[in-house]
Design a protein around this motif. Structure first.
Motif, short mmCIF file in Angstrom:
data_model
loop_
_atom_site.label_atom_id
_atom_site.label_comp_id
_atom_site.label_asym_id
_atom_site.label_seq_id
_atom_site.Cartn_x
_atom_site.Cartn_y
_atom_site.Cartn_z
N LEU A 123 1.11 -1.03 -0.20
CA LEU A 123 -0.29 -0.08 0.54
C LEU A 123 0.69 1.30 -0.01
O LEU A 123 2.21 0.91 0.15
CB LEU A 123 -0.83 -0.13 1.29
CG LEU A 123 -1.65 -1.18 1.43
CD1 LEU A 123 -2.23 -0.38 3.06
CD2 LEU A 123 -2.80 -1.11 0.20
N GLU A 124 0.22 2.30 -0.51
CA GLU A 124 0.96 3.60 -0.50
C GLU A 124 1.48 4.26 0.52
O GLU A 124 0.47 3.83 1.33
CB GLU A 124 0.35 4.54 -1.12
CG GLU A 124 0.66 5.31 -1.56
CD GLU A 124 2.18 6.18 -2.64
OE1 GLU A 124 2.88 6.97 -2.40
OE2 GLU A 124 1.93 5.27 -3.88
N ASP A 125 2.81 4.59 1.26
CA ASP A 125 2.93 5.72 2.40
C ASP A 125 2.15 6.47 2.42
O ASP A 125 3.26 7.71 1.24
CB ASP A 125 4.67 5.63 2.73
CG ASP A 125 4.41 5.50 3.72
OD1 ASP A 125 3.88 5.94 4.50
OD2 ASP A 125 5.78 5.23 4.41
N ASP A 126 1.21 6.84 2.68
CA ASP A 126 0.22 8.05 2.70
C ASP A 126 0.34 8.92 4.28
O ASP A 126 0.24 10.12 3.99
CB ASP A 126 -1.29 7.81 2.58
CG ASP A 126 -2.31 6.99 3.68
OD1 ASP A 126 -1.61 6.72 4.27
OD2 ASP A 126 -3.10 6.22 3.53
N ARG A 127 1.91 8.78 5.13
CA ARG A 127 1.99 9.67 6.14
C ARG A 127 2.43 10.99 5.30
O ARG A 127 3.04 12.10 5.88
CB ARG A 127 3.52 9.09 6.79
CG ARG A 127 2.43 8.18 7.33
CD ARG A 127 3.83 7.03 8.00
NE ARG A 127 4.48 7.02 7.67
CZ ARG A 127 6.20 6.49 8.01
NH1 ARG A 127 6.60 6.40 9.02
NH2 ARG A 127 6.66 5.31 7.15
N PHE A 128 2.65 10.93 3.93
CA PHE A 128 3.24 11.97 3.36
C PHE A 128 2.39 13.26 2.34
O PHE A 128 1.63 12.22 1.73
CB PHE A 128 4.71 11.39 2.50
CG PHE A 128 5.89 10.52 3.22
CD1 PHE A 128 6.37 11.80 3.18
CD2 PHE A 128 5.19 9.34 3.22
CE1 PHE A 128 7.85 11.00 3.35
CE2 PHE A 128 6.66 9.08 4.00
CZ PHE A 128 7.65 9.66 4.20
N ILE A 129 2.59 14.04 1.95
CA ILE A 129 1.65 14.18 1.47
C ILE A 129 1.13 14.32 -0.33
O ILE A 129 0.36 14.56 -0.68
CB ILE A 129 2.40 16.23 1.35
CG1 ILE A 129 2.29 16.68 3.06
CG2 ILE A 129 0.72 16.99 0.89
CD1 ILE A 129 2.54 17.83 3.59
N ALA A 130 2.21 13.77 -0.55
CA ALA A 130 2.62 13.83 -2.56
C ALA A 130 2.77 12.65 -2.78
O ALA A 130 3.54 11.77 -1.84
CB ALA A 130 3.33 14.73 -3.11
N SER A 131 1.78 11.77 -3.28
CA SER A 131 2.14 10.14 -3.84
C SER A 131 2.90 10.29 -4.55
O SER A 131 3.48 11.53 -5.26
CB SER A 131 0.68 9.54 -3.34
OG SER A 131 0.29 10.51 -5.39
N HIS A 132 3.95 9.00 -4.79
CA HIS A 132 4.29 8.85 -5.90
C HIS A 132 4.00 9.65 -7.28
O HIS A 132 4.36 10.32 -8.03
CB HIS A 132 5.26 7.67 -6.36
CG HIS A 132 5.81 7.20 -4.73
ND1 HIS A 132 6.94 7.97 -4.15
CD2 HIS A 132 5.23 5.42 -3.82
CE1 HIS A 132 7.05 7.51 -3.23
NE2 HIS A 132 6.40 6.08 -2.92
N ALA A 133 2.62 9.34 -7.34
CA ALA A 133 1.92 9.77 -8.47
C ALA A 133 1.82 10.51 -8.62
O ALA A 133 2.26 12.24 -9.88
CB ALA A 133 0.34 8.92 -9.12
N ASP A 134 1.34 11.88 -7.72
CA ASP A 134 1.54 13.21 -7.99
C ASP A 134 2.83 13.86 -7.66
O ASP A 134 2.43 14.47 -8.84
CB ASP A 134 1.29 13.70 -6.41
CG ASP A 134 0.09 13.63 -5.80
OD1 ASP A 134 -1.08 12.93 -6.64
OD2 ASP A 134 -0.05 13.26 -4.88
#
Length: 508
Positions: A123-134
């Motif tokens: 799963l995406e590590d969404d602790r960050f504001i910008a995802s890899h796709a962003d």
């Protein structure tokens, strides 16, 4: 059917994606202290102790909250020594075939997990504001990737320090106000230190036994190792240090390693603090009049600007990023970085506090140890591994772009518009190091000249073809060309003599 829920040592947050998707009543959380993670570089003992103690406390917290946790200690005789090995062992014990994990922050771990013969969902590590796709969408089509442009996007997205669609105070960046030199008679806040509980004491004994020979002092150990202690560090920073953080964030003082810095990067990077929450708390302090705008903006830029940006670069560029060496630097890492005696006070201070604290602030890393590595032509891969090993906050996603990209220009200027090289003048202006140095920062050549003065011109001279047309440093080549030939030769000769002496292992 039970699933295995992998939680890594830098994912110590109950809001991590894998835990949010898991079933507390049925799934099994897998956490493991493994040799592969403690040995891939010779980590500072404080770093190892910090992460192991934080992992053990987090596992205990999960159990208290009703989770089933299979936890492997480093000295467990059944320990397989790797994260994939521990997943397979737990799968064999439980019959589980499915694993859910949050994406690791290092390519080597991602690649290792992908080899596990289980049904793995990352799963995406969404602790960050910008995802890899962003980040990839932001980067697409841009000739240059510049943090400042990305930072403005993050300000707009989060609303931090915004007044409508305009930045608070009318400027996006107050960096020019954040370069005041400190003085040794300033009142400096005392950093938070925490007493050893039973968990920490047990970990310290283990680390001293197994890793006592690694570079770095384990004792005294006072780092925060759980979320409550990390929260206390945040509160201490906002109350005592934030008001002066901006003014003195680039300053350096001998024997004063912390100044007004937050000392929170390690806690952010392992999950004990939430970065967006921290930034909002700092913004609230500014709004309440407790801290000036240049302090709040400078701090928030480090988190939603640099921290998010370098993570984006790391994953955007892929696993081969760490192999880049665009300048062709091949000098072995000198013994100076491991504490060899030197007359250079700036290097001696930076390395000594690194050995003692597993910490140095960003200017010490960039403009002392990093600047020296660049002007001396040190192999960036070796320097990268040193930074990764010796700092408690160092994980490859954040450390590699800062070292290889910003500090060493090894990626050829992917996101740095110029190499961060300087003579001794910058260090003299921002520190008190030069006053007691064996070398003279005023001398431009000769045996007593500051090595940075010699090596700076040596670097520019040997990379003239690449940098002479760079508008940010082209004026320095014109200055070099105006020097008489005899002076230029004396500078280059002095630099080469210094490098030969250093390479031989003699004290410099």
């Amino acid at each position: 059917m039970v699933r295995l829920v992998l939680v890594l040592g830098d994912q110590l947050s109950e809001n991590i994606a894998a835990l949010r998707q898991a079933d507390r009543a049925q799934d099994l959380v897998v956490m493991a202290e493994v040799a592969a993670e403690t040995q891939y570089v010779p980590h500072h003992p404080k770093k190892i102790a910090f992460i192991l103690a934080a992992m053990r406390k987090f596992a205990a917290r999960l159990r208290e909250d009703g989770w089933q946790v299979a936890y492997t200690r480093l000295d467990d005789p059944e320990n397989t020594g790797t994260v994939p090995g521990e997943l397979l062992r737990r799968a064999s014990e439980t019959g589980a075939t499915d694993v859910v994990a949050t994406r690791p922050g290092e390519w080597r771990l991602i690649e290792a997990l992908e080899t596990v013969p289980l049904d793995l969902e990352i799963l995406e590590d969404d602790r960050f504001i910008a995802s890899h796709a962003d980040f990839d969408r932001w980067a697409e089509g841009r000739k240059q990737l510049r943090m400042e442009n990305f930072y403005r996007e993050m300000r707009r997205r989060t609303g931090l320090l915004m007044e409508g669609d305009k930045p608070a105070g009318g400027k996006w960046n107050f960096d020019t106000e954040n370069r005041k030199p400190a003085s040794d008679d300033m009142f400096l806040p005392r950093p938070s230190r925490f007493e050893h509980d039973d968990t920490v004491a047990e970990v310290l004994e283990l680390v001293e036994t197994r890793f006592g020979g690694n570079f770095g002092q384990l004792h005294p150990f006072g780092l925060a190792t759980d979320a409550a202690q990390a929260e206390a560090v945040l509160e201490q920073f906002i109350h005592a240090a934030l008001p002066a953080f901006g003014d003195y964030q680039d300053a350096m003082l001998a024997g004063r390693p912390f100044l007004y810095h937050s000392l929170m990067s390690a806690y952010l990077n392992v999950g004990l603090l939430d970065p967006l929450d921290v930034c909002r708390r700092v913004e609230t302090a500014w709004q309440a009049g407790h801290a000036p705008l240049n302090a709040a903006e400078g701090f928030i830029r480090q988190i939603i600007g640099w921290r998010e940006f370098v993570r984006g670069i790391y994953f955007h560029e892929g696993p081969c990023y760490v192999e880049r060496n665009e300048l062709g630097h091949e000098r072995d890492l000198p013994a100076l970085y491991w504490g060899a005696e030197t007359g250079m006070v700036c290097l001696r201070e930076a390395v000594a506090q690194t050995r003692e604290e597993a910490y140095a602030h960003h200017i010490q890393r960039l403009m002392v140890t990093g600047n020296f590595g660049l002007v001396a032509g040190i192999d960036p891969a070796q320097l990268h591994e040193w930074y990764l090993a010796v700092y408690a906050d160092a994980f490859e996603w954040v450390e590699a772009p800062n070292t290889l990209g910003m500090s060493q220009f090894a990626d050829g200027g992917l996101f740095a518009s110029k190499p961060y090289v300087s003579s001794g003048n910058y260090i003299d202006r921002m520190s008190d190091y030069c006053g007691t140095c064996r070398y003279s920062v005023k001398a431009k050549h000769g045996d007593d000249a500051c090595p940075f003065n010699l090596l700076y011109w040596h670097f520019l001279n040997r990379h003239r073809a690449r940098f002479s047309s760079n508008p940010r440093i082209a004026t320095m080549y014109r200055t070099w060309d105006r020097m008489d030939a005899q002076r230029r030769q004396a500078i280059l000769h002095g630099a080469e003599n210094f490098l030969k002496k250093m390479d031989s292992g003699a004290q410099v």
